[in-house]
Design a protein around this motif. Structure first.
Motif, PDB file in Angstrom:
ATOM      1  N   ILE A 102      80.312  64.002  70.364  1.00 55.11           N
ATOM      2  CA  ILE A 102      81.000  64.745  71.418  1.00 55.11           C
ATOM      3  C   ILE A 102      81.539  63.768  72.454  1.00 55.11           C
ATOM      4  N   GLN A 103      82.809  63.880  72.732  1.00 51.27           N
ATOM      5  CA  GLN A 103      83.449  62.983  73.691  1.00 51.27           C
ATOM      6  C   GLN A 103      84.002  63.786  74.870  1.00 51.27           C
ATOM      7  N   ALA A 104      83.508  63.454  76.056  1.00 46.45           N
ATOM      8  CA  ALA A 104      84.054  64.028  77.275  1.00 46.45           C
ATOM      9  C   ALA A 104      85.037  63.013  77.861  1.00 46.45           C
ATOM     10  N   SER A 105      85.459  63.214  79.094  1.00 47.71           N
ATOM     11  CA  SER A 105      86.459  62.324  79.680  1.00 47.71           C
ATOM     12  C   SER A 105      85.998  60.879  79.721  1.00 47.71           C
ATOM     13  N   HIS A 106      84.765  60.676  80.164  1.00 53.92           N
ATOM     14  CA  HIS A 106      84.276  59.316  80.335  1.00 53.92           C
ATOM     15  C   HIS A 106      82.982  59.038  79.586  1.00 53.92           C
ATOM     16  N   ASP A 107      82.419  60.033  78.958  1.00 55.50           N
ATOM     17  CA  ASP A 107      81.098  59.894  78.353  1.00 55.50           C
ATOM     18  C   ASP A 107      81.092  60.335  76.905  1.00 55.50           C
ATOM     19  N   LYS A 109      84.708  71.156  80.802  1.00 53.46           N
ATOM     20  CA  LYS A 109      84.872  72.402  80.062  1.00 53.46           C
ATOM     21  C   LYS A 109      85.455  72.196  78.667  1.00 53.46           C
ATOM     22  N   THR A 110      86.139  71.090  78.444  1.00 54.35           N
ATOM     23  CA  THR A 110      86.759  70.840  77.138  1.00 54.35           C
ATOM     24  C   THR A 110      86.319  69.482  76.609  1.00 54.35           C
ATOM     25  N   PHE A 111      86.303  69.348  75.270  1.00 55.67           N
ATOM     26  CA  PHE A 111      85.750  68.152  74.643  1.00 55.67           C
ATOM     27  C   PHE A 111      86.472  67.855  73.341  1.00 55.67           C
ATOM     28  N   LEU A 112      86.315  66.611  72.885  1.00 54.01           N
ATOM     29  CA  LEU A 112      86.759  66.220  71.558  1.00 54.01           C
ATOM     30  C   LEU A 112      85.515  66.039  70.703  1.00 54.01           C
ATOM     31  N   VAL A 113      85.524  66.634  69.529  1.00 54.75           N
ATOM     32  CA  VAL A 113      84.358  66.604  68.650  1.00 54.75           C
ATOM     33  C   VAL A 113      84.758  66.019  67.304  1.00 54.75           C
ATOM     34  N   THR A 114      84.011  65.033  66.850  1.00 50.43           N
ATOM     35  CA  THR A 114      84.238  64.447  65.532  1.00 50.43           C
ATOM     36  C   THR A 114      83.124  64.901  64.603  1.00 50.43           C
ATOM     37  N   THR A 115      83.494  65.645  63.562  1.00 49.23           N
ATOM     38  CA  THR A 115      82.517  66.120  62.590  1.00 49.23           C
ATOM     39  C   THR A 115      82.552  65.224  61.363  1.00 49.23           C
ATOM     40  N   GLU A 128      88.922  64.201  59.866  1.00 48.12           N
ATOM     41  CA  GLU A 128      89.505  62.866  59.977  1.00 48.12           C
ATOM     42  C   GLU A 128      89.895  62.553  61.416  1.00 48.12           C
ATOM     43  N   GLN A 129      90.294  63.575  62.157  1.00 48.62           N
ATOM     44  CA  GLN A 129      90.656  63.429  63.554  1.00 48.62           C
ATOM     45  C   GLN A 129      89.725  64.291  64.411  1.00 48.62           C
ATOM     46  N   PRO A 130      89.508  63.899  65.682  1.00 47.76           N
ATOM     47  CA  PRO A 130      88.673  64.719  66.561  1.00 47.76           C
ATOM     48  C   PRO A 130      89.217  66.133  66.707  1.00 47.76           C
ATOM     49  N   LEU A 131      88.332  67.084  66.790  1.00 42.72           N
ATOM     50  CA  LEU A 131      88.676  68.482  66.994  1.00 42.72           C
ATOM     51  C   LEU A 131      88.433  68.852  68.450  1.00 42.72           C
ATOM     52  N   THR A 132      89.149  69.838  68.939  1.00 42.84           N
ATOM     53  CA  THR A 132      88.931  70.280  70.310  1.00 42.84           C
ATOM     54  C   THR A 132      87.837  71.337  70.356  1.00 42.84           C
ATOM     55  N   ALA A 133      87.114  71.362  71.456  1.00 47.27           N
ATOM     56  CA  ALA A 133      86.042  72.333  71.656  1.00 47.27           C
ATOM     57  C   ALA A 133      85.988  72.716  73.122  1.00 47.27           C
ATOM     58  N   SER A 134      85.427  73.893  73.388  1.00 50.83           N
ATOM     59  CA  SER A 134      85.309  74.392  74.754  1.00 50.83           C
ATOM     60  C   SER A 134      83.862  74.742  75.071  1.00 50.83           C
ATOM     61  N   LEU A 135      83.521  74.629  76.337  1.00 49.24           N
ATOM     62  CA  LEU A 135      82.173  74.962  76.787  1.00 49.24           C
ATOM     63  C   LEU A 135      81.940  76.462  76.713  1.00 49.24           C
ATOM     64  N   VAL A 136      80.812  76.865  76.143  1.00 44.37           N
ATOM     65  CA  VAL A 136      80.386  78.261  76.190  1.00 44.37           C
ATOM     66  C   VAL A 136      79.526  78.466  77.424  1.00 44.37           C
ATOM     67  N   PHE A 137      78.485  77.652  77.564  1.00 42.58           N
ATOM     68  CA  PHE A 137      77.620  77.729  78.747  1.00 42.58           C
ATOM     69  C   PHE A 137      76.715  76.512  78.786  1.00 42.58           C
ATOM     70  N   SER A 138      76.470  76.031  79.982  1.00 43.87           N
ATOM     71  CA  SER A 138      75.553  74.913  80.195  1.00 43.87           C
ATOM     72  C   SER A 138      74.362  75.397  81.006  1.00 43.87           C
ATOM     73  N   TYR A 139      73.171  75.010  80.585  1.00 44.35           N
ATOM     74  CA  TYR A 139      71.938  75.421  81.268  1.00 44.35           C
ATOM     75  C   TYR A 139      71.158  74.179  81.686  1.00 44.35           C
ATOM     76  N   PRO A 140      71.531  73.585  82.822  1.00 48.51           N
ATOM     77  CA  PRO A 140      70.900  72.330  83.262  1.00 48.51           C
ATOM     78  C   PRO A 140      69.396  72.413  83.447  1.00 48.51           C
ATOM     79  N   GLU A 141      68.882  73.609  83.781  1.00 48.62           N
ATOM     80  CA  GLU A 141      67.447  73.756  84.016  1.00 48.62           C
ATOM     81  C   GLU A 141      66.617  73.365  82.804  1.00 48.62           C
ATOM     82  N   GLN A 142      67.192  73.471  81.601  1.00 43.04           N
ATOM     83  CA  GLN A 142      66.503  73.063  80.379  1.00 43.04           C
ATOM     84  C   GLN A 142      67.260  71.949  79.681  1.00 43.04           C
ATOM     85  N   ASP A 143      68.304  71.426  80.325  1.00 43.93           N
ATOM     86  CA  ASP A 143      69.174  70.380  79.787  1.00 43.93           C
ATOM     87  C   ASP A 143      69.704  70.724  78.411  1.00 43.93           C
TER      88      ASP A 143
END
Length: 356
Positions: A71-76, A100-106, A110-125
């Motif tokens: 999973i690739q975000a803007s800087h991480d 909210k959006t990411f590049l995912v390599t499965t 052959e090329q990264p796919l786009t993905a979107s955030l469904v939900f993030s729950y930081p309390e459980q990371d």
């Protein structure tokens, strides 16, 4: 225990011989055939066992690795695990951060796919993202049971450490039931996570959100943290890593996919905001209540601002972190004693814990 998050910046002798030695020590000789062995059997026993284990490793890797993504975000950069055939991927909240959006390599893309955030729950990371378009051949991982995880069990950690996609490290389950607090600096969530699986499998930056897998091919945890050694300037302590248990992963991910959010955290709360207080030597001595949520657990028990909580049940409370760790071991609705100081007088009250 100090920990750091693991996301990355882009950028024998043969049996026959032993039988003979034992016989000579007793003053007699025993032919190998009488010992029930043949020279060939004795010579090949150990290599065959090693070969079998190696084959098992390779089988598991071939089976599971296609379900682990980068999973690739803007800087991480981090890792994720394919959760179902609808394109849902589970990962760590600190991997997705505030994006909210990411590049995912499965494994099959052959090329990264786009993905979107469904939900993030930081309390459980934990977080769930979803591929915008599900590619053919996407393979969900098989998620196991936390109840079957045992100390000494051989495990493999799969992910993208330091950006090296599809990497595998090997170790054992070193302990279970660990409660670990994650730092809140440098993009960390500050989460206190209970029942974590401790492992000796190397977990490096970029492994976050990947898969901790048993030799049965089932995911038993999501690698999340590696211990940091203060004596080494906070750098990684080799062979001490932690993974969120699969039971919690399934509980949180299922809620996010079904409801778009977490509706039942299973995490106990006092329903207060608080801060750590120190004594004249700047040593932490308790947690001061800053505010109390109306109708919450603390409010119902009569706690109020400026009370200093010093014990939850039998656990001493000296800092916000220790309070979080003590609550992580409890359940919502559970009754427990809270010891606190008010105007220099120690008091104890029973509290029915709320839910975070």
């Amino acid at each position: 225990m100090d920990v750091f998050r693991t996301r990355a910046r882009r950028t024998a002798a043969s049996a026959a011989v032993l039988v003979c030695c034992a016989a000579l020590a007793s003053g007699c000789t025993v032919p190998v055939a009488e010992a029930g062995l043949t020279p060939v059997t004795a010579r090949t026993a150990q290599p065959t066992a090693a070969s079998d284990l190696q084959s098992q490793y390779q089988r598991v890797i071939k089976e599971v690795l296609p379900s682990v993504v980068q999973i690739q975000a803007s800087h991480d950069l981090g890792s994720g695990v394919v959760y179902d055939d609808k394109g849902h991927i589970v990962t760590n909240a600190h991997v997705v951060g505030s994006e909210k959006t990411f590049l995912v390599t499965t494994a099959s893309s052959e090329q990264p796919l786009t993905a979107s955030l469904v939900f993030s729950y930081p309390e459980q990371d934990l977080a769930v993202i979803r591929l915008d378009k599900v590619p053919a051949g996407l393979k969900p991982a098989v998620f196991g049971s936390s109840e079957k995880v045992e100390v000494g069990q051989i495990v493999l950690a799969m992910g993208s450490p330091l950006g090296l996609s599809s990497s595998v490290t090997q170790g054992i389950v070193s302990a279970t039931g660990r409660t670990v607090s994650e730092g809140s600096t440098g993009g960390g969530t500050g989460a206190t996570i209970a029942n974590m699986v401790q492992t000796s499998a190397a977990i490096n930056p970029g492994n976050s959100g990947g898969a901790l897998v048993g030799l049965d091919g089932q995911v038993i945890g999501i690698p999340t943290l590696a211990a940091a050694d203060p004596s080494l300037g906070g750098s990684a302590a080799p062979g001490i890593g932690f993974a969120i248990p699969v039971s919690m992963v399934r509980t949180i991910a299922d809620q996010i996919i079904k409801d778009g959010k977490v509706v039942d955290s299973g995490r106990a709360a006092l329903d207060i905001t608080a801060r750590t207080v120190v004594d004249s030597r700047y040593q932490p001595i308790g947690v001061a209540v800053v505010s109390v949520r109306a109708g919450g657990a603390a409010d119902a028990a009569g706690l109020r601002p400026n009370d200093i909580v010093t014990r939850l049940g039998e656990e001493p409370i000296t800092t916000i972190t220790s309070l979080s760790e003590a609550l992580a071991a409890q359940k919502p609705g559970q009754r427990t004693k809270v010891t606190y100081e008010r105007d220099g007088v120690e008091k104890t009250v029973e509290v029915t814990l709320g839910e975070q």
